[in-house]
Design an enzyme around this catalytic site. Structure first.
Site, short mmCIF file in Angstrom:
data_model
loop_
_atom_site.label_atom_id
_atom_site.label_comp_id
_atom_site.label_asym_id
_atom_site.label_seq_id
_atom_site.Cartn_x
_atom_site.Cartn_y
_atom_site.Cartn_z
N ARG A 106 12.19 29.35 44.39
CA ARG A 106 12.63 30.71 44.06
C ARG A 106 14.15 30.79 44.06
O ARG A 106 14.81 30.34 44.97
CB ARG A 106 12.05 31.72 45.06
CG ARG A 106 12.47 33.14 44.78
CD ARG A 106 11.68 34.15 45.61
NE ARG A 106 12.03 34.10 47.02
CZ ARG A 106 11.50 34.92 47.93
NH1 ARG A 106 10.57 35.79 47.57
NH2 ARG A 106 11.86 34.83 49.19
N GLY A 109 14.09 35.83 42.38
CA GLY A 109 12.92 36.67 42.61
C GLY A 109 12.63 37.66 41.52
O GLY A 109 11.90 38.64 41.74
N HIS A 110 13.17 37.44 40.32
CA HIS A 110 12.96 38.38 39.21
C HIS A 110 11.84 37.96 38.27
O HIS A 110 11.64 38.61 37.24
CB HIS A 110 14.25 38.53 38.39
CG HIS A 110 15.26 39.44 39.01
ND1 HIS A 110 15.41 40.75 38.64
CD2 HIS A 110 16.16 39.23 40.01
CE1 HIS A 110 16.36 41.31 39.36
NE2 HIS A 110 16.84 40.41 40.20
N ASP A 111 11.13 36.90 38.56
CA ASP A 111 10.04 36.44 37.70
C ASP A 111 9.05 37.59 37.48
O ASP A 111 8.51 38.15 38.42
CB ASP A 111 9.34 35.26 38.37
CG ASP A 111 8.35 34.56 37.46
OD1 ASP A 111 7.52 35.25 36.85
OD2 ASP A 111 8.39 33.32 37.36
N TYR A 186 20.16 35.83 28.23
CA TYR A 186 20.69 36.72 27.19
C TYR A 186 21.51 37.83 27.84
O TYR A 186 21.14 38.34 28.89
CB TYR A 186 19.53 37.32 26.41
CG TYR A 186 19.93 38.23 25.26
CD1 TYR A 186 20.06 37.73 23.97
CD2 TYR A 186 20.18 39.58 25.46
CE1 TYR A 186 20.44 38.55 22.91
CE2 TYR A 186 20.55 40.41 24.42
CZ TYR A 186 20.68 39.89 23.14
OH TYR A 186 21.04 40.69 22.11
N TYR A 470 9.77 35.67 24.93
CA TYR A 470 10.91 35.11 25.66
C TYR A 470 10.41 34.66 27.03
O TYR A 470 9.87 35.45 27.79
CB TYR A 470 11.99 36.18 25.78
CG TYR A 470 13.26 35.78 26.51
CD1 TYR A 470 13.73 34.48 26.54
CD2 TYR A 470 14.02 36.75 27.16
CE1 TYR A 470 14.90 34.14 27.19
CE2 TYR A 470 15.21 36.44 27.80
CZ TYR A 470 15.64 35.13 27.82
OH TYR A 470 16.81 34.81 28.46
N ASN A 472 11.85 34.04 29.77
CA ASN A 472 12.39 34.73 30.93
C ASN A 472 11.73 36.09 31.17
O ASN A 472 11.93 36.69 32.22
CB ASN A 472 13.91 34.91 30.79
CG ASN A 472 14.67 33.67 31.25
OD1 ASN A 472 14.06 32.70 31.71
ND2 ASN A 472 15.98 33.68 31.12
N TYR A 473 10.98 36.57 30.18
CA TYR A 473 10.14 37.76 30.38
C TYR A 473 8.69 37.28 30.46
O TYR A 473 7.84 37.68 29.68
CB TYR A 473 10.33 38.77 29.24
CG TYR A 473 11.74 39.30 29.11
CD1 TYR A 473 12.60 39.33 30.19
CD2 TYR A 473 12.21 39.77 27.89
CE1 TYR A 473 13.90 39.82 30.06
CE2 TYR A 473 13.50 40.26 27.75
CZ TYR A 473 14.34 40.28 28.84
OH TYR A 473 15.63 40.76 28.71
#
Length: 532
Positions: A106, A109-111, A186, A470, A472-473
């Site tokens: 980790r 913690g934004h996953d 981004y 994406y 990351n999202y």
């Protein structure tokens, strides 16, 4: 060379070890191994937390930004390790392999799906919070940053060294370097300078064998994979070396909101035809949400045009009158400031001390579900009006759509230069988000069904074959690997080609070479192929 020409018909090897089913495994065995390895490297054991430690829960919860995944998970890490030295990461890898237990890493913690801190099987969590050093070389315009640092720390450190150096990455200060940069990254300067991953020039990684590698020793294939191929599929990245970019001492920002009653539908429709074609110095981002109008008392939709211009206001205004006169931006809408002050501005912290970028407690957590899409043809006004109906259906301020324009430097780079493939041909990216409170969590399925229905409706307006997303999202609705059995290439391709398009093939090849036993794994990690 296509992977299908050389490897098939083969199946992907998951090597998922069901730790709880093994009589040879126990928590004490792992802890004894870890303690012994720490002693061998002269490391203190106060970086190890078990559920019996008083600080365990606070360490686990402290950096979780999306509360939804943890609220649905029955598994908590059997051990949390907060390494202060690389040798402690090597110890965690060694003991995890020896005792057949999954290891997760980790950063911030934004996953969106919590894959860095929840699991369906017993696991160990390596939390990078203590590895956050940053060194800046202003003469060479480079920086080394450890992956436990957050964006706010990186920006703060750069700003304290130079008024004209910056780095093109995301806006939220608490996002971890490790997660964002390994998936792309981004931000407000991406049209001018590309993604964060486009500006990585070296890295330090610990592989599944515990070796510490830099760009030269890991080779160009692995270095390619970790710049946009998603986090934790290939090893644990300890640090990235960045190429910093030059920015003006003064930039200009504006936030202009127009409601449906102020012709927002026409403005959003028009925005689609110009946002990716304006000069690279200008980012015209668009945020859509619904709220109760103070004028009519009825629910309406607000279109917030949130923009950064790498220049002065007297240069910006003539450009806006030429390219987007319908928005009617005037001097009073614009504010000149330094680049680092724009970071405060976009986080609704104008006038605050820059030190607030280091204070993670300022930014709250929430229950949320997110999705993403890429738009290659403008959405019709009829389509926009249907989107407004969806936004008004959700509670006030509970849902948001972000339209982030592409073009510029992003589109100039080849789709295969790094794993991130979403380059030319995209007008903008959509981030869909829905939020709810702890009190509403009993109705979480209603909110999740809402965003799924909206996403389903949008299929006619977004990219196809594949419908791109994406990484990351992260969104497990796109597909997932099996946990208890092997996963076929065909199954993994369902989500793999959405995130990486044709680059998925090369990512699988790299994974097979550097981590053939699939030690680094999660529900959407790149799997290896097995030649049996």
């Amino acid at each position: 060379m296509r992977i299908s020409d050389n490897i098939f018909p083969f199946f992907l090897l998951a090597f998922i070890i069901i730790s709880g089913a093994s009589s040879a495994f126990s928590n004490n065995d792992f802890l004894e191994c870890l303690t012994l390895q720490f002693q061998k490297s002269n490391s203190e054991s106060d970086s190890i937390y078990t559920p019996k430690n008083a600080s365990y829960s606070s360490i686990l919860q402290s950096s979780i930004r999306n509360l939804r995944p943890a609220s649905n998970s029955t598994q908590r890490p059997i051990v949390i390790i907060t390494p202060e030295h690389e040798s402690q990461i090597q110890a965690a890898i060694y003991c995890s392999k020896k005792h057949g237990i999954q290891l997760k890493v980790r950063s911030g913690g934004h996953d969106f799906e919590g894959l860095s801190f929840v699991s369906e099987t017993p696991f160990v969590l390596v939390d990078m919070r203590n590895l956050r050093s940053i060194s800046i070389d202003t003469d060479k315009k480079t920086a080394w940053v450890q992956t436990g640092a957050a964006l706010g720390e990186l920006y703060y450190t750069i700003a304290n060294k130079s008024r004209t150096l910056a780095f093109p990455a995301g806006v939220c200060p608490t996002v971890g370097i490790g997660g964002q940069f390994s998936g792309g990254g981004y931000g407000m300067m991406s049209r001018k300078h590309g993604l964060a991953a486009d500006n990585i020039i070296d890295a330090k990684l610990i592989d599944a064998n515990g070796r510490i590698l830099d760009r030269e020793s890991m080779g160009e294939d692995l270095f390619w994979a970790i710049r946009g191929g998603g986090g934790t599929s290939f090893g644990i990245v300890v640090a990235f070396k960045l190429k910093l970019v030059v920015v003006p001492e003064i930039v200009t920002v504006f936030n202009v909101t127009r409601t449906l009653e102020q012709n927002a539908t026409h403005l959003v429709h028009r925005w689609q035809y110009i946002a990716d074609k304006v000069e690279d110095d200008l980012m015209l981002r668009l945020f859509l949400t619904s709220f109760n109008s103070s004028i009519t008392g009825q629910r309406t939709v607000g279109a917030n045009f949130r923009s950064l211009y790498l220049g002065r206001v007297h240069d910006l205004l003539p450009k806006m009158r030429e390219i987007f006169p319908e928005l009617r931006v005037v001097k009073e809408d614009c504010i000149e400031m330094s680049w680092i002050e724009s970071e405060l501005h976009f986080n609704n912290l104008p006038g605050e001390s820059l030190d607030i970028l280091l204070d993670e407690s300022v930014f709250s957590s929430a229950y949320t579900k997110g999705k993403s899409d890429y738009v290659r043809q403008p959405i019709s006004k009829h389509g926009l009006k249907r989107i407004w109906e969806f936004l008004i259906e959700e509670g006030e301020g509970n849902a948001e759509l972000q339209f982030s324009p592409y073009g510029g430097r992003i589109g100039e780079i080849s789709e295969s230069e790094i794993p991130f493939p979403h380059r030319s041909g995209n007008i903008f990216m959509i981030e869909y988000s829905v939020f709810w409170s702890a009190e509403e969590n009993t109705e979480s399925e209603r909110h999740i069904n809402w965003i799924r229905r909206l996403h389903s409706f949008m299929a006619r307006y977004v990219s196809k074959s594949p419908r791109a997303a994406y990484v990351n999202y992260r969104d497990l609705d796109n597909g997932r690997n099996n946990i208890y059995r092997s996963t076929s290439y065909k199954q993994a391709s369902v989500w793999g080609f959405r995130y990486f398009k044709n680059n998925f093939r090369r990512l699988v090849q790299v994974k097979t070479k550097v981590d053939p036993t699939n030690f680094f794994r999660n529900e959407q990690s790149i799997p290896p192929v097995s030649p049996w």
